[in-house]
Design an enzyme around this catalytic site. Structure first.
Site, mmCIF file in Angstrom:
data_model
loop_
_atom_site.group_PDB
_atom_site.id
_atom_site.type_symbol
_atom_site.label_atom_id
_atom_site.label_comp_id
_atom_site.label_asym_id
_atom_site.label_seq_id
_atom_site.Cartn_x
_atom_site.Cartn_y
_atom_site.Cartn_z
ATOM 1 N N CYS B 163 0.823 -1.219 0.000
ATOM 2 C CA CYS B 163 0.000 0.000 0.000
ATOM 3 C C CYS B 163 0.851 1.261 0.000
ATOM 4 C CB CYS B 163 -0.935 -0.003 1.200
ATOM 5 S SG CYS B 163 -1.785 -1.563 1.387
ATOM 6 N N HIS B 303 -3.193 7.908 6.298
ATOM 7 C CA HIS B 303 -3.368 6.638 5.590
ATOM 8 C C HIS B 303 -4.794 6.160 5.855
ATOM 9 C CE1 HIS B 303 -2.343 2.929 3.657
ATOM 10 N NE2 HIS B 303 -2.568 2.209 4.735
ATOM 11 N N GLU B 314 -1.665 4.856 13.796
ATOM 12 C CA GLU B 314 -1.392 6.102 13.071
ATOM 13 C C GLU B 314 -1.690 7.317 13.950
ATOM 14 O OE1 GLU B 314 -3.414 6.629 9.293
ATOM 15 O OE2 GLU B 314 -2.056 8.261 8.744
ATOM 16 N N HIS B 340 -9.825 1.853 -0.640
ATOM 17 C CA HIS B 340 -8.377 1.630 -0.545
ATOM 18 C C HIS B 340 -7.857 1.136 -1.904
ATOM 19 C CE1 HIS B 340 -4.474 0.800 0.791
ATOM 20 N NE2 HIS B 340 -4.721 0.245 1.964
#
Lengths: 318, 413
Positions: B163, B303, B314, B340
């Site tokens: 990713c 993200h 995060e 995503h």
């Protein structure tokens, strides 16, 4: 080649030299150093499966339970990395953030047995059935398989087991990209972003999907093409060690763009340094085998890959 | 020897994504808080436990592998905006692309398997072009097709850091231009895993939201009710060159890329470090590379996947980075609307960041109705915000502990 008038990359100057502190490699025991360099048996006598490589690395793992998450390429990568880091005299407890990982992964394989299971359980009178796929094929698969076919997993297992938390570059899928990884490692070392660079590649090629991909870009269409499983790792530093294995003196990478949907020109041939095709590992494996011989001198590592990348490296063994 | 570092400009943008197939449509939808998620239409996903995704709509398929079509379209848009006159063949031009997992087409495989033929046997009698498309997997072809289309003179870089792949592609392109190793780079990525193997695999490990009955509410980063991410697809590319190179060509500069850093978690295979130190390291390296302090950041594009562990880790990392400004710097998550896009997520979300810098306007995070107490930040919710935006941090974190961060900056001529 349309590279004549462009600014050429400057050769590495003395104060920017890069030193090889350690190297590690692995291939099937049938592909010994001597055979790979000069005396490979005729491919007519060999079965592809004979070059499969599946080392036992449980003793090298931080957590032995991880073995169930590891594909063969993950194990090969960890084996070679451990060997290289050990030879460089580095302690995996101290690599942490000042070590970068630059890794090339060959075409991604998928194990034959689950592939057969997927096909058998998804087939309805010879055609794909979504119902059978969802209700029979997927439940029959081990969910851990997901972790075995991701292309960035070899780098994960090396970083986890060797404690590497620095910058990285992970690329794909051939020897040209190995040179790009090496170039990036050199850049990061010379810019003092890191003190140590781990540069490597792994290729699990005894696999039908990988054979398919090799053939789709294989201009030679050469049935004698002997694919092998392999991994190689180099440990590099910009700081001169007391006894470096070698120094890297010059690197160059050239490219000629092409349309991969058209049949390539017949005149284009690949060239290989070894008596077998180790894919992305080719240049690193050649260097590891050359270093093993410990013969002083200057050596050239040259590739001309199917994706039109011509690259070369000059190294000196003191 | 001191090297003069070059400022890195972005001069072209191109996007194919679930919210529209060009930059303008994507931004209109992001500012309008529209969700790209709906029932899967690419194939019959109804037998799967998850049958929703953020698909690209109204997009003609030409190649067997739709990732190639996405990439070619997004690349063409970016090049059209950036390059009005062909670049000189003497210049060092390059493609840097992030690609995803090569998955095979199940119908192709079942067909081969049912005929009791090996792949090699089938391929041996096939014409060249059919060989290339027989199995739906040639992601690296996109790199060479685009390089050939625009006569790139340097070897393409093909990043596979999950990713974080397209973020790494942009980051390494930034470094190459900054250190004068290239003149012009088209950087980005392409991905689609909305196929039986991709969706089946992610669903099997419990990573996807199972809100099949309310697709638009499924992607909800940082919300207390989040239960996984929504798979998206698409491609994005950015034309990058030095400011002086852009000016010498008369190209319009849209924004600057000022910093890049990446790091390895060296932790669990599927979980981020709960203390966020891997992500924090990448953010700090990006700031160091930009020669910038955390208090200079105007906003953060998270993200923000909507998975339980990622969002908490995060948040922890961002709070550590911002310290006493953590409750003030706006944070937003584009995946709440885009889904995503895996390998392409970084570039498409960076393009949204660049547009935000240009318009001095941030989009909100959709479906963030009740912030998880473990995810407390100054989230942009409900309405988009107009504010002064100088520097925005973009985070991308990949499976297997790959963390990559960029800093994009407003360009003032």
């Amino acid at each position: 080649m349309n590279t004549q008038n462009r600014k050429a990359p400057p050769p590495l100057t003395n104060n920017q030299k890069i030193f090889v502190l350690g190297c590690g490699w692995i291939a099937n025991e049938l592909a010994t150093a001597n055979q790979l360099l000069s005396d490979m048996p005729s491919t007519d006598e060999m079965q592809p499966e004979q070059f499969r490589c599946d080392p036992d690395v449980r003793h090298l793992l931080q957590d032995r339970k991880h073995i169930k998450l590891m594909a063969r390429q993950d194990k090969m990568a960890v084996f070679a990395a451990n060997q290289a880091i050990h030879q460089a005299g580095l302690d995996t407890n101290t690599l942490e953030k000042h070590t970068g990982l630059y890794f090339t992964v060959g075409t991604v394989p998928f194990e034959q047995s689950p592939l057969n299971s997927l096909c058998d359980n998804s087939s309805d009178q010879g055609k794909f059935s979504m119902n059978r796929f969802a209700n029979k094929a997927m439940p029959a698969l081990n969910p851990l398989l997901t972790f075995k076919c991701l292309p960035n997993m070899p780098a994960y297992h090396v970083s986890y087991n060797m404690g590497i938390r620095g910058p990285y570059q992970i690329n794909y899928p051939g020897p040209g990209q190995w040179f790009q990884s090496l170039q990036q490692a050199i850049n990061d070392l010379q810019q003092h972003k890191i003190k140590v660079a781990i540069v490597g590649a792994v290729a699990d090629q005894i696999n039908p999907l990988v054979r398919h991909h090799v053939k789709r870009l294989n201009i030679d269409n050469n049935n004698q093409h002997l694919l092998i499983d392999s991994a190689s790792i180099l440990v590099l530093s910009a700081q001169d060690a007391t006894t470096p294995l070698a120094s890297l003196d010059e690197i160059s990478i050239h490219y000629q763009s092409f349309n991969p949907l058209q049949a390539p020109p017949e005149s284009f041939n690949t060239s290989r340094m070894l008596n077998a095709d180790a894919g992305a590992v080719d240049p690193g494996l050649f260097i590891a085998l050359t270093l093993e011989k410990k013969n002083q001198g200057q050596y050239s590592v040259v590739i001309k890959s199917t994706d039109r990348i011509n690259a070369s490296l000059r190294l000196s063994i003191p | 020897m001191t090297t003069t570092l070059k400022q890195v400009a972005v001069t072209g943008l191109g996007v194919v994504c679930p919210l529209g197939n060009n930059v303008e449509k994507m931004m209109t939808a992001l500012f309008a808080l529209e969700s790209g998620t709906s029932k899967v239409t690419h194939f019959d996903a109804s037998p799967l436990s998850v049958n929703i995704a953020a698909e690209v709509k109204q997009f003609p398929r030409k190649q067997a592998d739709i990732k190639l079509d996405f990439a070619l379209s997004a690349a063409a848009q970016a090049m059209q905006q950036a390059v009005t006159h062909p670049l000189s063949r003497n210049e060092r031009t390059q493609l840097a692309i992030g690609i995803g997992l090569e998955l095979f087409s199940m119908p192709d495989l079942v067909k081969a398997h049912s005929n009791n033929k090996t792949l090699e046997q089938l391929l041996a009698v096939m014409p060249w072009h059919e060989r290339l498309s027989f199995i739906n997997t040639p992601s690296d072809l996109a790199a060479h097709m685009i390089s050939h289309e625009y006569q790139m003179t340097l070897a393409p870089e093909i990043h596979i850091s999950a990713c974080a792949a397209s973020t790494d592609a942009i980051g390494r392109a930034f470094e190459a231009i900054r250190y004068d190793r290239a003149d012009f780079i088209l950087a980005g990525g392409t991905d689609s895993m909305i196929n039986p193997m991709g969706m089946g695999g992610f669903a099997r490990i419990g990573a996807l939201s199972q809100c099949n009955d309310s697709p638009e509410a499924a992607s909800r980063p940082f919300d207390i009710k989040r239960n996984g991410f929504v798979l998206g697809e698409g491609a994005g590319f950015m034309a990058m060159e030095s400011v002086e190179h852009a000016q010498s060509r008369g190209a319009k500069i849209l924004a600057l890329i000022s910093g890049y850093g990446n790091s390895l978690d060296a932790f669990r295979i599927s979980d981020p470090r709960p203390d966020g130190t891997g992500a924090l390291s990448a953010m700090q390296r990006a700031l160091k590379s930009a020669n910038m302090a955390a208090n200079q950041l105007s906003a953060i594009s998270a993200h923000g996947t909507g998975t339980e562990k990622n969002d908490v880790a995060e948040t922890t990392a961002i709070r550590d980075l911002l310290a006493d400004r953590a409750d003030h710097v706006p944070v937003f998550a584009s995946k709440s609307m885009l889904g995503h896009l895996i390998a392409a997520s970084g570039v498409v979300e960076t393009i949204a960041v660049i547009q935000s810098l240009q318009q001095q306007h941030l989009h909100a995070t959709l479906n963030l109705e009740q912030i998880d107490p473990h995810c407390q930040l100054n989230h942009v919710t409900k309405n988009s915000q107009t504010l002064q935006l100088d520097h925005i941090l973009k985070n991308s974190f990949g499976f297997g502990g790959k963390n990559a961060c960029l800093i994009a900056s407003h360009y003032k001529p």
